[in-house]
Motif scaffolding. Structure first.
Motif, PDB file in Angstrom:
ATOM      1  N   SER A 295       1.145   8.387  -5.301  1.00 42.64           N
ATOM      2  CA  SER A 295      -0.186   8.952  -5.580  1.00 42.64           C
ATOM      3  C   SER A 295      -0.880   8.197  -6.700  1.00 42.64           C
ATOM      4  O   SER A 295      -1.564   8.788  -7.553  1.00 42.64           O
ATOM      5  CB  SER A 295      -0.076  10.446  -5.931  1.00 42.64           C
ATOM      6  OG  SER A 295       0.454  11.180  -4.838  1.00 42.64           O
TER       7      SER A 295
ATOM      8  N   ASN B  91       1.679   2.734  -3.574  1.00 45.50           N
ATOM      9  CA  ASN B  91       0.625   3.515  -4.219  1.00 45.50           C
ATOM     10  C   ASN B  91       0.430   4.863  -3.535  1.00 45.50           C
ATOM     11  O   ASN B  91       0.217   5.886  -4.196  1.00 45.50           O
ATOM     12  CB  ASN B  91      -0.684   2.732  -4.212  1.00 45.50           C
ATOM     13  CG  ASN B  91      -0.653   1.548  -5.170  1.00 45.50           C
ATOM     14  OD1 ASN B  91       0.077   1.549  -6.155  1.00 45.50           O
ATOM     15  ND2 ASN B  91      -1.431   0.531  -4.862  1.00 45.50           N
ATOM     16  N   ASP B  92       0.502   4.859  -2.194  1.00 44.99           N
ATOM     17  CA  ASP B  92       0.329   6.119  -1.459  1.00 44.99           C
ATOM     18  C   ASP B  92       1.442   7.103  -1.801  1.00 44.99           C
ATOM     19  O   ASP B  92       1.187   8.289  -2.058  1.00 44.99           O
ATOM     20  CB  ASP B  92       0.311   5.851   0.053  1.00 44.99           C
ATOM     21  CG  ASP B  92      -0.951   5.125   0.504  1.00 44.99           C
ATOM     22  OD1 ASP B  92      -1.925   5.091  -0.278  1.00 44.99           O
ATOM     23  OD2 ASP B  92      -0.956   4.591   1.628  1.00 44.99           O
TER      24      ASP B  92
ATOM     25  N   SER C  12      -5.242   2.525  -6.261  1.00 48.21           N
ATOM     26  CA  SER C  12      -5.161   1.075  -6.159  1.00 48.21           C
ATOM     27  C   SER C  12      -5.914   0.458  -7.324  1.00 48.21           C
ATOM     28  O   SER C  12      -6.990   0.930  -7.694  1.00 48.21           O
ATOM     29  CB  SER C  12      -5.762   0.607  -4.835  1.00 48.21           C
ATOM     30  OG  SER C  12      -5.709  -0.803  -4.730  1.00 48.21           O
TER      31      SER C  12
ATOM     32  N   ARG D 149       0.814  -1.212   0.000  1.00 53.96           N
ATOM     33  CA  ARG D 149       0.000   0.000   0.000  1.00 53.96           C
ATOM     34  C   ARG D 149       0.849   1.264   0.000  1.00 53.96           C
ATOM     35  O   ARG D 149       0.496   2.262  -0.650  1.00 53.96           O
ATOM     36  CB  ARG D 149      -0.931  -0.009   1.211  1.00 53.96           C
ATOM     37  CG  ARG D 149      -1.826   1.229   1.286  1.00 53.96           C
ATOM     38  CD  ARG D 149      -2.805   1.130   2.427  1.00 53.96           C
ATOM     39  NE  ARG D 149      -3.599   2.361   2.541  1.00 53.96           N
ATOM     40  CZ  ARG D 149      -4.579   2.527   3.407  1.00 53.96           C
ATOM     41  NH1 ARG D 149      -4.904   1.542   4.238  1.00 53.96           N
ATOM     42  NH2 ARG D 149      -5.238   3.669   3.442  1.00 53.96           N
ATOM     43  N   TRP D 150       1.996   1.244   0.700  1.00 54.48           N
ATOM     44  CA  TRP D 150       2.791   2.464   0.803  1.00 54.48           C
ATOM     45  C   TRP D 150       3.276   2.934  -0.571  1.00 54.48           C
ATOM     46  O   TRP D 150       3.469   4.135  -0.786  1.00 54.48           O
ATOM     47  CB  TRP D 150       3.980   2.267   1.748  1.00 54.48           C
ATOM     48  CG  TRP D 150       5.099   1.427   1.200  1.00 54.48           C
ATOM     49  CD1 TRP D 150       5.320   0.095   1.416  1.00 54.48           C
ATOM     50  CD2 TRP D 150       6.170   1.864   0.333  1.00 54.48           C
ATOM     51  NE1 TRP D 150       6.437  -0.324   0.737  1.00 54.48           N
ATOM     52  CE2 TRP D 150       6.979   0.743   0.079  1.00 54.48           C
ATOM     53  CE3 TRP D 150       6.502   3.097  -0.232  1.00 54.48           C
ATOM     54  CZ2 TRP D 150       8.105   0.818  -0.733  1.00 54.48           C
ATOM     55  CZ3 TRP D 150       7.633   3.164  -1.047  1.00 54.48           C
ATOM     56  CH2 TRP D 150       8.422   2.041  -1.281  1.00 54.48           C
TER      57      TRP D 150
END
Length: 276
Positions: free
Chosen positions: A39, A35-36, A42, A32-33
């Motif tokens: 920016s 994609n975060d 998902s 997840r980090w």
């Protein structure tokens, strides 16, 4: 299943995740980090990726076969070139296979697949390697696919972020992280002549003699590889380079991540001022 249905003259090919694996392209999970930080949204079917690895995915052309078996996916081919695969199979065109897999894969993974397509030969098991594809060939292949399809749109976006030559998906990730932070686009695997031998830093700004290297597990597990790498780093430093070596923790841990990003900002700024 491919063998069974192909006997009926349907003309099935393996597509999606499994075709990309057989092309030895870097499909897989994304934390997840990533994609975060980048920016990136998902992918819509990210939670189904594990299932996608387990379910056969075949593409049909001509008339659609009647399928009674459960636990498989069939999608219509758009007529791009297919490749001979192992066990007498046909593999869907890598661009078509990537679009079929796009709902499961992050933008980083899609970009890494395209980087690999452009940077090295297609390594199909049991077959002679096929030539790398150019950006123009990939663009032409995408143009034959439905333009408004969200997966095609995702592939086009990934192609805008693609580059070459790239030798690993982690190089793709580090490059995207660097560019996302507003740094100038690095040159990838640029040949640098040092003491009569060529070296290729993963990402570099050669005119400023600043570079980044990503070291994977092989550099830690193989003593000879580790020793060779350390000697290469010292040689770069002896010739006026600032070279920072990154490992997975440097990307994943927020504190370590900002440390090397600040290091890069300082080195590029300082050397730019000197050059100016």
């Amino acid at each position: 299943m491919h063998d069974h249905y192909s006997k009926n003259g349907v003309g099935l090919s393996i597509t999606g995740i499994h075709a990309l694996e057989l092309f030895t392209l870097p499909v897989g999970y994304t934390k997840r980090w990533v994609n975060d930080f980048l920016s990136d949204p998902s992918p819509p079917r990210a939670r189904e990726l594990r299932q996608a690895f387990e379910i056969p995915h075949l593409a049909w052309s001509g008339s659609r076969p009647t399928v009674r078996e459960q636990g498989m996916r069939l999608t219509k081919s758009h007529g791009l070139k297919t490749y001979a695969g192992p066990w007498g199979t046909r593999l869907a065109h890598p661009v078509e296979a990537m679009v079929a897999a796009a709902p499961y894969l992050s933008q980083w993974r899609l970009t890494a697949c395209l980087d690999a397509l452009m940077s090295g030969a297609l390594q199909i098991p049991e077959f002679t390697p096929q030539p790398a594809m150019t950006n123009e060939e990939i663009t032409a292949a995408i143009s034959h696919l439905p333009a408004r399809n969200p997966a095609v749109i995702a592939a086009k976006r990934a192609l805008r972020n693609a580059a070459e030559p790239v030798w690993s998906p982690m190089e793709t990730l580090v490059r995207r992280m660097v560019v996302t932070q507003g740094f100038p686009e690095p040159i990838l695997n640029h040949p640098v002549m040092i003491e009569g031998e060529l070296a290729y830093p993963d990402l570099s700004w050669p005119e400023l003699r600043v570079g980044l290297e990503y070291n994977g597990e092989i550099h830690l597990l193989d003593r000879r590889t580790y020793g060779t790498e350390m000697n290469r780093i010292r040689t770069f430093q002896d010739h006026g380079w600032d070279l920072n070596i990154l490992v997975l923790d440097d990307l994943e841990d927020p504190a370590l991540r900002w440390k090397w990003i600040q290091w890069l900002a300082e080195k590029l700024n300082r050397r730019s001022q000197r050059a100016g």
